[in-house]
Write a protein that holds these residues in place. Structure first.
Motif, PDB file in Angstrom:
ATOM      1  N   ILE A   1     -72.498 -93.934 -36.363  1.00 15.76           N
ATOM      2  CA  ILE A   1     -71.184 -93.574 -36.056  1.00 15.76           C
ATOM      3  C   ILE A   1     -70.789 -92.104 -36.517  1.00 15.76           C
ATOM      4  N   ALA A   2     -70.044 -91.502 -35.768  1.00 13.32           N
ATOM      5  CA  ALA A   2     -69.580 -90.111 -35.976  1.00 13.32           C
ATOM      6  C   ALA A   2     -67.983 -90.043 -35.866  1.00 13.32           C
ATOM      7  N   VAL A   3     -67.468 -89.398 -36.973  1.00 12.73           N
ATOM      8  CA  VAL A   3     -65.899 -89.650 -36.964  1.00 12.73           C
ATOM      9  C   VAL A   3     -65.317 -88.233 -36.632  1.00 12.73           C
ATOM     10  N   THR A   4     -64.443 -88.079 -35.939  1.00 16.32           N
ATOM     11  CA  THR A   4     -63.540 -86.563 -35.895  1.00 16.32           C
ATOM     12  C   THR A   4     -62.170 -87.043 -35.844  1.00 16.32           C
ATOM     13  N   SER A   5     -61.173 -86.110 -36.478  1.00 16.53           N
ATOM     14  CA  SER A   5     -59.834 -86.399 -36.556  1.00 16.53           C
ATOM     15  C   SER A   5     -58.850 -85.378 -36.004  1.00 16.53           C
ATOM     16  N   ALA A   6     -57.859 -85.426 -35.638  1.00 17.93           N
ATOM     17  CA  ALA A   6     -57.001 -84.111 -35.220  1.00 17.93           C
ATOM     18  C   ALA A   6     -55.224 -84.705 -35.325  1.00 17.93           C
ATOM     19  N   ALA A   7     -54.443 -83.736 -35.737  1.00 20.08           N
ATOM     20  CA  ALA A   7     -53.106 -83.772 -35.901  1.00 20.08           C
ATOM     21  C   ALA A   7     -52.429 -83.669 -34.620  1.00 20.08           C
ATOM     22  N   ASP A   8     -51.363 -84.242 -34.647  1.00 18.05           N
ATOM     23  CA  ASP A   8     -50.756 -84.381 -33.253  1.00 18.05           C
ATOM     24  C   ASP A   8     -49.766 -83.049 -33.026  1.00 18.05           C
ATOM     25  N   LYS A   9     -49.615 -82.092 -34.405  1.00 17.20           N
ATOM     26  CA  LYS A   9     -48.993 -80.927 -34.333  1.00 17.20           C
ATOM     27  C   LYS A   9     -49.655 -79.877 -35.007  1.00 17.20           C
ATOM     28  N   ALA A  10     -49.387 -78.550 -34.694  1.00 21.12           N
ATOM     29  CA  ALA A  10     -49.903 -77.410 -35.267  1.00 21.12           C
ATOM     30  C   ALA A  10     -49.139 -77.154 -36.727  1.00 21.12           C
ATOM     31  N   ASN A  11     -47.740 -77.240 -36.727  1.00 19.07           N
ATOM     32  CA  ASN A  11     -46.980 -77.181 -37.990  1.00 19.07           C
ATOM     33  C   ASN A  11     -45.886 -78.494 -38.240  1.00 19.07           C
ATOM     34  N   TYR A  12     -45.705 -78.616 -39.313  1.00 18.24           N
ATOM     35  CA  TYR A  12     -44.551 -79.685 -39.608  1.00 18.24           C
ATOM     36  C   TYR A  12     -43.718 -79.012 -40.644  1.00 18.24           C
ATOM     37  N   ALA A  13     -42.460 -79.912 -40.611  1.00 13.25           N
ATOM     38  CA  ALA A  13     -41.541 -79.497 -41.604  1.00 13.25           C
ATOM     39  C   ALA A  13     -41.701 -80.411 -42.839  1.00 13.25           C
ATOM     40  N   GLU A  14     -41.137 -80.117 -43.914  1.00 10.77           N
ATOM     41  CA  GLU A  14     -41.083 -81.048 -45.124  1.00 10.77           C
ATOM     42  C   GLU A  14     -40.547 -82.379 -44.896  1.00 10.77           C
ATOM     43  N   GLY A  15     -41.168 -83.492 -44.979  1.00  9.77           N
ATOM     44  CA  GLY A  15     -40.662 -84.760 -44.678  1.00  9.77           C
ATOM     45  C   GLY A  15     -40.792 -85.448 -43.264  1.00  9.77           C
ATOM     46  N   GLU A  16     -41.498 -84.596 -42.361  1.00 12.29           N
ATOM     47  CA  GLU A  16     -41.627 -85.126 -41.016  1.00 12.29           C
ATOM     48  C   GLU A  16     -42.811 -85.915 -41.099  1.00 12.29           C
ATOM     49  N   THR A  17     -42.623 -86.828 -40.215  1.00 16.33           N
ATOM     50  CA  THR A  17     -43.857 -87.773 -39.916  1.00 16.33           C
ATOM     51  C   THR A  17     -45.130 -87.179 -39.097  1.00 16.33           C
ATOM     52  N   PHE A  18     -46.224 -87.480 -39.298  1.00 15.81           N
ATOM     53  CA  PHE A  18     -47.596 -86.908 -38.617  1.00 15.81           C
ATOM     54  C   PHE A  18     -48.162 -88.272 -38.110  1.00 15.81           C
ATOM     55  N   THR A  19     -48.814 -88.053 -37.172  1.00 16.25           N
ATOM     56  CA  THR A  19     -49.846 -88.756 -36.464  1.00 16.25           C
ATOM     57  C   THR A  19     -51.271 -88.251 -36.245  1.00 16.25           C
ATOM     58  N   ILE A  20     -52.211 -88.949 -36.939  1.00 17.24           N
ATOM     59  CA  ILE A  20     -53.747 -88.382 -36.767  1.00 17.24           C
ATOM     60  C   ILE A  20     -54.421 -89.301 -35.862  1.00 17.24           C
ATOM     61  N   THR A  21     -54.862 -88.821 -34.850  1.00 15.78           N
ATOM     62  CA  THR A  21     -55.877 -89.669 -34.063  1.00 15.78           C
ATOM     63  C   THR A  21     -57.197 -89.437 -34.566  1.00 15.78           C
ATOM     64  N   VAL A  22     -57.846 -90.587 -34.706  1.00 13.04           N
ATOM     65  CA  VAL A  22     -59.324 -90.634 -35.263  1.00 13.04           C
ATOM     66  C   VAL A  22     -60.067 -91.178 -33.916  1.00 13.04           C
ATOM     67  N   THR A  23     -61.146 -90.350 -33.883  1.00  9.83           N
ATOM     68  CA  THR A  23     -62.109 -90.895 -32.671  1.00  9.83           C
ATOM     69  C   THR A  23     -63.455 -91.383 -33.493  1.00  9.83           C
ATOM     70  N   VAL A  24     -63.920 -92.577 -33.073  1.00 12.61           N
ATOM     71  CA  VAL A  24     -65.103 -92.993 -33.632  1.00 12.61           C
ATOM     72  C   VAL A  24     -66.129 -93.041 -32.464  1.00 12.61           C
ATOM     73  N   LYS A  25     -67.176 -92.634 -32.626  1.00 11.49           N
ATOM     74  CA  LYS A  25     -68.248 -92.621 -31.583  1.00 11.49           C
ATOM     75  C   LYS A  25     -69.592 -93.291 -32.174  1.00 11.49           C
ATOM     76  N   ASN A  26     -70.189 -94.087 -31.317  1.00 16.40           N
ATOM     77  CA  ASN A  26     -71.276 -94.654 -31.725  1.00 16.40           C
ATOM     78  C   ASN A  26     -72.322 -94.141 -31.008  1.00 16.40           C
ATOM     79  N   LYS A  27     -73.115 -93.333 -31.719  1.00 17.57           N
ATOM     80  CA  LYS A  27     -74.215 -92.461 -30.993  1.00 17.57           C
ATOM     81  C   LYS A  27     -75.569 -93.485 -30.803  1.00 17.57           C
TER      82      LYS A  27
END
Length: 329
Positions: A30-56
């Motif tokens: 398995i290979a794992v990569t991740s990416a945030a949904d925004k380039a910048n955030y404010a203090e206290g802001e909610t973030f979402t991270i998309t995790v991609t799992v690939k079975n090679k």
């Protein structure tokens, strides 16, 4: 005894063969990569991270799940199905999400981050790429930054209040990727430099030393820059220490005009003038000692001798006349 030995050998084989078979069985990769949904955030802001799992591999990965990690500047990280686990068929890819909020620590540091590892219950053929991390930039905070450039023989030298500094070193502060230039400063007589209101986060400092000095920064002291962290709210005291070593100053090369001009011996006119100046003048030879013998045309010599003979003859005639007059008297 033979029967006992055979029974023992059979027992060993029964214990070892299943383990050997398990070790020989193919495993998922398995290979794992991740990416945030925004380039910048404010203090206290909610973030979402998309995790991609690939079975090679072609082997199904059983119950891929979160096994551990680290985080900073975030609160309430929810790993969702990464906590319970899920299957990924051979050659397939699956995406999941984790969420959380940035906090004040992320604002003071300029960013927060989430890092974690995944694993499958039926093993891993290559665990080099099943770790991932994502950076969550949080802009808005500023802070001062200062440090010393001091004298030393290696990058392992340590600074003390009595260590001599290196004045006149130019220090440029930029973003870590060098795309944004923030400010420039120079070290004073003690080697101290200071920046005010740099943005919180990673800042790259590049040093340019005056002639006779070499900056020993970076890995193994072979670079001229260092990456440092700017944090809001830190105490206002020097936090960056860079060594500079004294080196020999190379002598300047000959100027093009001097090297291009012909030498005195190569130039006919120069040779003539040099020879003329090398010969002593008449006045110099009379005062310094006997003159050099005269060579060449002897006309002037004959003229001078004739003039001397004429003068001598005139004197003799006058003396003879005076003597004759006296005798007659």
């Amino acid at each position: 005894m033979r029967k006992l030995a055979a029974a023992a050998l059979a027992g060993v084989l029964v214990a070892v063969l299943p383990a050997t078979a398990a070790m020989a069985a193919p495993k998922p990769d398995i290979a794992v990569t991740s990416a945030a949904d925004k380039a910048n955030y404010a203090e206290g802001e909610t973030f979402t991270i998309t995790v991609t799992v690939k079975n090679k591999s072609s082997v199904d990965a059983k119950r891929v799940h979160y096994t551990g990690g680290d985080s900073e500047g975030v609160d309430g990280v929810a790993y969702g199905v990464l906590s319970t686990g899920f299957d990924v068929a051979g050659g397939a890819t699956k995406t999941v999400q984790i969420t959380g909020k940035t906090n004040n620590a992320a604002w003071r540091s300029g960013y927060g981050f989430v890092a974690f590892s995944l694993a499958a219950d039926n093993g891993e053929a290559n665990d080099a790429d099943n770790n991932t991390s994502v950076r969550l930039p949080v802009a808005g905070a500023f802070a001062d930054l200062s440090g010393y450039v001091f004298q030393g023989e290696s990058d392992a030298a340590e600074w003390t209040p009595r260590t001599p500094g290196v004045p006149g070193v130019k220090v440029v502060a930029t973003s870590a990727d060098r795309k944004t230039r923030y400010a420039e400063a120079s070290t004073d007589a003690k080697g101290l430099f200071r920046f005010t209101r740099l943005p919180a986060g990673n800042v790259l400092l590049t040093f340019t030393a005056p002639a006779g000095w070499k900056i020993l920064a970076g890995e193994n002291g072979e670079g001229d820059d260092t990456l440092t962290q700017v944090r809001a709210g830190d105490r206002d005291e020097p936090r960056v220490f860079v060594v500079a070593k004294k080196v020999a100053v190379s002598s300047p090369s000959a100027s093009p005009s001097a090297s291009a001009s012909p030498s005195a011996s190569a130039s006919p006119s120069a040779s003539t003038s040099t020879s003329a100046s090398a010969l002593p003048s008449a006045s110099a030879s009379s005062s310094a000692g006997p003159g050099l013998p005269v060579t060449g045309d002897k006309t002037m010599l004959f003229v001078g001798a004739a003039a001397v003979a004429l003068a001598l003859g005139t004197v003799l005639v006058l003396v003879a006349r005076r003597r004759r007059v006296r005798l007659q008297a």
